[in-house]
Design an enzyme around this catalytic site. Structure first.
Site, PDB file in Angstrom:
ATOM      1  CE  LYS A   1      11.767   1.393   0.151  1.00 56.15           C
ATOM      2  NZ  LYS A   1      12.309   1.210  -1.189  1.00 56.15           N
TER       3      LYS A   1
ATOM      4  CB  THR B   1       8.110   2.414   2.088  1.00 60.39           C
ATOM      5  OG1 THR B   1       8.692   1.531   1.138  1.00 60.39           O
ATOM      6  CG2 THR B   1       9.213   3.104   2.884  1.00 60.39           C
TER       7      THR B   1
ATOM      8  CG  LEU C   1      -1.866  -1.241   1.201  1.00 59.91           C
ATOM      9  CD1 LEU C   1      -2.318  -1.634   2.593  1.00 59.91           C
ATOM     10  CD2 LEU C   1      -3.051  -0.941   0.293  1.00 59.91           C
TER      11      LEU C   1
ATOM     12  CE  LYS D   1       5.839   6.358   1.341  1.00 60.53           C
ATOM     13  NZ  LYS D   1       5.647   4.953   1.130  1.00 60.53           N
TER      14      LYS D   1
HETATM   15  P1  NAD Z   1       0.782   2.728  -5.958  1.00 56.73           P
HETATM   16  O1  NAD Z   1       0.187   3.995  -5.458  1.00 56.73           O
HETATM   17  O2  NAD Z   1       1.051   2.565  -7.402  1.00 56.73           O
HETATM   18  O3  NAD Z   1      -0.141   1.483  -5.506  1.00 56.73           O
HETATM   19  C1  NAD Z   1      -0.797   1.401  -4.281  1.00 56.73           C
HETATM   20  C2  NAD Z   1      -2.088   0.609  -4.466  1.00 56.73           C
HETATM   21  O4  NAD Z   1      -2.774   0.531  -3.206  1.00 56.73           O
HETATM   22  C3  NAD Z   1      -3.059   1.247  -5.455  1.00 56.73           C
HETATM   23  O5  NAD Z   1      -3.504   0.295  -6.401  1.00 56.73           O
HETATM   24  C4  NAD Z   1      -4.211   1.726  -4.574  1.00 56.73           C
HETATM   25  O6  NAD Z   1      -5.465   1.706  -5.228  1.00 56.73           O
HETATM   26  C5  NAD Z   1      -4.144   0.714  -3.455  1.00 56.73           C
HETATM   27  N1  NAD Z   1      -4.799   1.177  -2.245  1.00 56.73           N
HETATM   28  C6  NAD Z   1      -4.716   2.389  -1.639  1.00 56.73           C
HETATM   29  N2  NAD Z   1      -5.465   2.417  -0.525  1.00 56.73           N
HETATM   30  C7  NAD Z   1      -6.050   1.202  -0.434  1.00 56.73           C
HETATM   31  C8  NAD Z   1      -6.948   0.614   0.498  1.00 56.73           C
HETATM   32  N3  NAD Z   1      -7.415   1.302   1.555  1.00 56.73           N
HETATM   33  N4  NAD Z   1      -7.358  -0.644   0.293  1.00 56.73           N
HETATM   34  C9  NAD Z   1      -6.891  -1.351  -0.776  1.00 56.73           C
HETATM   35  N5  NAD Z   1      -6.046  -0.856  -1.693  1.00 56.73           N
HETATM   36  C10 NAD Z   1      -5.632   0.409  -1.511  1.00 56.73           C
HETATM   37  O7  NAD Z   1       2.102   2.530  -5.101  1.00 56.73           O
HETATM   38  P2  NAD Z   1       3.365   1.621  -5.481  1.00 56.73           P
HETATM   39  O8  NAD Z   1       4.286   2.411  -6.339  1.00 56.73           O
HETATM   40  O9  NAD Z   1       2.889   0.285  -5.915  1.00 56.73           O
HETATM   41  O10 NAD Z   1       4.077   1.551  -4.048  1.00 56.73           O
HETATM   42  C11 NAD Z   1       3.538   0.755  -2.991  1.00 56.73           C
HETATM   43  C12 NAD Z   1       4.487   0.835  -1.810  1.00 56.73           C
HETATM   44  O11 NAD Z   1       5.772   0.343  -2.204  1.00 56.73           O
HETATM   45  C13 NAD Z   1       4.719   2.260  -1.292  1.00 56.73           C
HETATM   46  O12 NAD Z   1       4.805   2.241   0.103  1.00 56.73           O
HETATM   47  C14 NAD Z   1       6.041   2.661  -1.930  1.00 56.73           C
HETATM   48  O13 NAD Z   1       6.720   3.626  -1.133  1.00 56.73           O
HETATM   49  C15 NAD Z   1       6.769   1.324  -1.967  1.00 56.73           C
HETATM   50  N6  NAD Z   1       7.772   1.178  -3.046  1.00 56.73           N
HETATM   51  C16 NAD Z   1       7.487   1.574  -4.329  1.00 56.73           C
HETATM   52  C17 NAD Z   1       8.453   1.410  -5.322  1.00 56.73           C
HETATM   53  C18 NAD Z   1       8.195   1.854  -6.744  1.00 56.73           C
HETATM   54  O14 NAD Z   1       9.167   1.875  -7.538  1.00 56.73           O
HETATM   55  N7  NAD Z   1       6.959   2.185  -7.114  1.00 56.73           N
HETATM   56  C19 NAD Z   1       9.687   0.826  -5.026  1.00 56.73           C
HETATM   57  C20 NAD Z   1       9.924   0.398  -3.724  1.00 56.73           C
HETATM   58  C21 NAD Z   1       8.944   0.574  -2.744  1.00 56.73           C
END
Ligand code: NAD
Length: 346
Positions: free
Chosen positions: A208, A133, A102, A283
Site C-alpha cells: 500500500k 494505512t 482508522l 502520513k
Molecule cells: P477519515 O479520517 O475520514 O475516517 C477515519 C474515522 O476513524 C473517522 O470517522 C474517525 O472519527 C474515526 N476514528 C478516529 N479515531 C478513532 C478511535 N480512536 N476510535 C474509533 N474511531 C476513530 O479517514 P478515511 O479517509 O476514511 O481513511 C481511513 C484510512 O484509509 C486511512 O488510513 C487512509 O490512509 C486510508 N485510505 C483512505 C482513502 C481515501 O480515499 N479516503 C483511500 C485509501 C486508503
C-alpha cells in the site's frame, strides 16, 4: 459453522438488552441476515471510507455492530440498519469478526491496545482485519499482541478512493497467515473487487505505501500538467481526454482528475471536500520515505512529494482532498509565479 453459531448467540444476547418494543422493530432489520447465516461483523472507523464499506456489508445482509468516536458517523450507520457499541471492547466481546478503518498508526494502537480496546476483550479465534494505512511495524506489533490472546490480526489496506469504497470496488492488499486468508477474503469481497494475499503480516502495508507513493507523485504531475495545458489555452476537458488516450494517462488523470469540472462526483468538483485528505497522503508519504531510509532505496520524487504535501498540510489544506494541489498551483500562476512558489513552499 461453530463460529457462526457462537456469533448468533452473542448477537442475540446483545439484542436482549433492548426493550421488547425496540427488539421487534430492530430485529426485523438486524436479525434477517442471521437467518441467511451471515455472521455478525464488528466495524470501527466510519469516516470517508469506512462509512461506505460498512454500508456495503449491511446492504449485503451482514448484521453489523459499529463504533466510532464521531457520534454523527455512528448515527448514520444506525439509520442504515447497524447497531452501535460504546467501545471497541464491547465489539470484541460480542463478535469474532472485526474490521477497522482508522486514520493512522496511533488510532489503530488506541483501538486495539488502548483502554477498552479490542484486545482487552477479544474472543479466542477471532479474526481482526485492519484496513487502515499504517506503519507495517505497528501491524506486526498488533498481530503479536493478538496472537498472545489466541486471536488473529491481518493488515488489509485498500486502494481505490471513496467512490470505489461506495461502489464496493476496492482493492485489498492482505498481509497475514495464509490459513486465515479465506475467512478474511469472505468478508472483504463484499467491499471490493480485488482481494490479494501479499504475504505475512505487514506485507499488505508495504504494498500500500508503495502504491501511495506513486499516487502522491502522479497527482502532482497530473496537476502540473493540467495547469500548464490550461495556461497554454487548452480546454481542460479536451486536455484530459487527450491525456487519457495517450501515454500520460494515470488514475489521477482518468478517474480522479484534480481540475474542477473535468469529472463530476470527484472531490475536485466538490471544492475538494470528502475524498482522501492531504494530511493522510502526507502520513502515507512519511511511511514510504521512512521505509526507503530503512531499506536504502532512492526515492527522489517520493521525498519531493512528501515535502509538498507536508507544506500543504501546514498551510491548512490537511482536511482537503489531496488533489487540491491543482488549485494551489493554479493560484501560483501568473507573472509572479516564482515569487508565489517561494512564498508557499519555502
Ligand atoms: P477519515 O479520517 O475520514 O475516517 C477515519 C474515522 O476513524 C473517522 O470517522 C474517525 O472519527 C474515526 N476514528 C478516529 N479515531 C478513532 C478511535 N480512536 N476510535 C474509533 N474511531 C476513530 O479517514 P478515511 O479517509 O476514511 O481513511 C481511513 C484510512 O484509509 C486511512 O488510513 C487512509 O490512509 C486510508 N485510505 C483512505 C482513502 C481515501 O480515499 N479516503 C483511500 C485509501 C486508503
Amino acid at each position: 459453522m461453530a463460529a457462526v453459531n457462537q456469533t448468533k448467540i452473542m448477537f442475540a444476547n446483545l439484542m436482549r438488552k433492548k426493550t421488547p418494543k425496540t427488539i421487534c422493530k430492530r430485529c426485523f432489520s438486524v436479525t434477517r441476515p442471521v437467518q441467511n447465516d451471515k455472521p455478525l461483523i464488528g466495524f470501527i472507523g466510519l469516516g470517508n471510507m469506512g462509512n461506505h464499506m460498512a454500508r456495503n456489508l449491511v446492504s449485503k445482509g451482514y448484521p453489523l455492530l459499529v463504533y466510532d468516536v464521531n457520534t454523527d458517523a455512528v448515527d448514520g450507520l444506525k439509520q442504515a440498519g447497524a447497531k452501535a457499541a460504546v467501545s471497541p471492547a464491547e465489539i470484541a466481546s460480542n463478535t469474532d469478526r472485526i474490521v477497522t478503518m482508522l486514520p493512522a498508526s496511533q488510532h489503530v494502537q488506541q483501538v486495539y491496545a488502548g483502554d477498552n480496546g479490542l484486545l482487552s476483550k477479544v474472543v479466542k479465534g477471532s479474526i481482526m482485519i485492519d484496513s487502515s494505512t499504517i506503519d507495517p511495524a505497528v501491524s506486526k506489533d498488533m498481530a503479536k499482541a493478538a496472537e498472545s490472546k489466541g486471536a488473529f490480526y491481518l493488515d488489509a489496506p485498500v486502494s481505490g478512493g471513496v467512490n470505489a469504497a461506495r461502489q464496493a470496488l476496492l482493492t485489498f492488499m492482505v498481509g497475514g497467515p495464509e490459513s486465515k486468508f479465506p475467512e478474511a477474503e469472505a468478508i472483504l469481497q463484499n467491499m471490493g473487487k480485488n482481494v490479494v494475499h501479499c504475504g505475512p503480516v505487514g506485507t499488505g502495508q508495504a504494498a500500500k505505501i508503495c502504491n501511495n507513493m506513486l499516487l502522491g507523485i502522479s497527482m502532482i504531475g497530473t496537476s502540473e500538467t493540467m495547469n500548464l495545458g490550461i495556461k497554454l489555452g487548452l480546454d481542460p476537458k479536451m486536455l484530459a481526454k487527450i491525456l487519457n488516450m495517450s501515454s500520460g494517462r494515470c488514475w489521477s488523470s482518468d478517474t480522479y482528475n484534480p481540475c474542477p469540472g473535468v469529472f463530476e462526483n470527484v472531490p475536485s468538483s466538490n471544492n475538494y471536500e470528502g475524498g482522501f485528505g492531504t494530511a493522510l497522503m502526507t502520513k502515507d508519504l512519511g511511511l514510504a520515505n521512512n521505509a526507503a531510509k530503512d531499506t536504502n532505496s532512492a526515492v527522489n520524487l517520493g521525498r519531493e512529494a512528501l515535502e509538498i504535501y507536508t507544506k500543504m498540510t501546514e498551510k491548512g489544506y490537511g482536511g482537503k482532498d489531496f488533489s487540491v494541489i491543482f488549485k494551489i498551483l493554479e493560484e501560483m500562476s501568473g507573472p509572479e509565479v516564482e515569487k508565489k512558489k517561494k512564498e508557499f513552499f519555502d
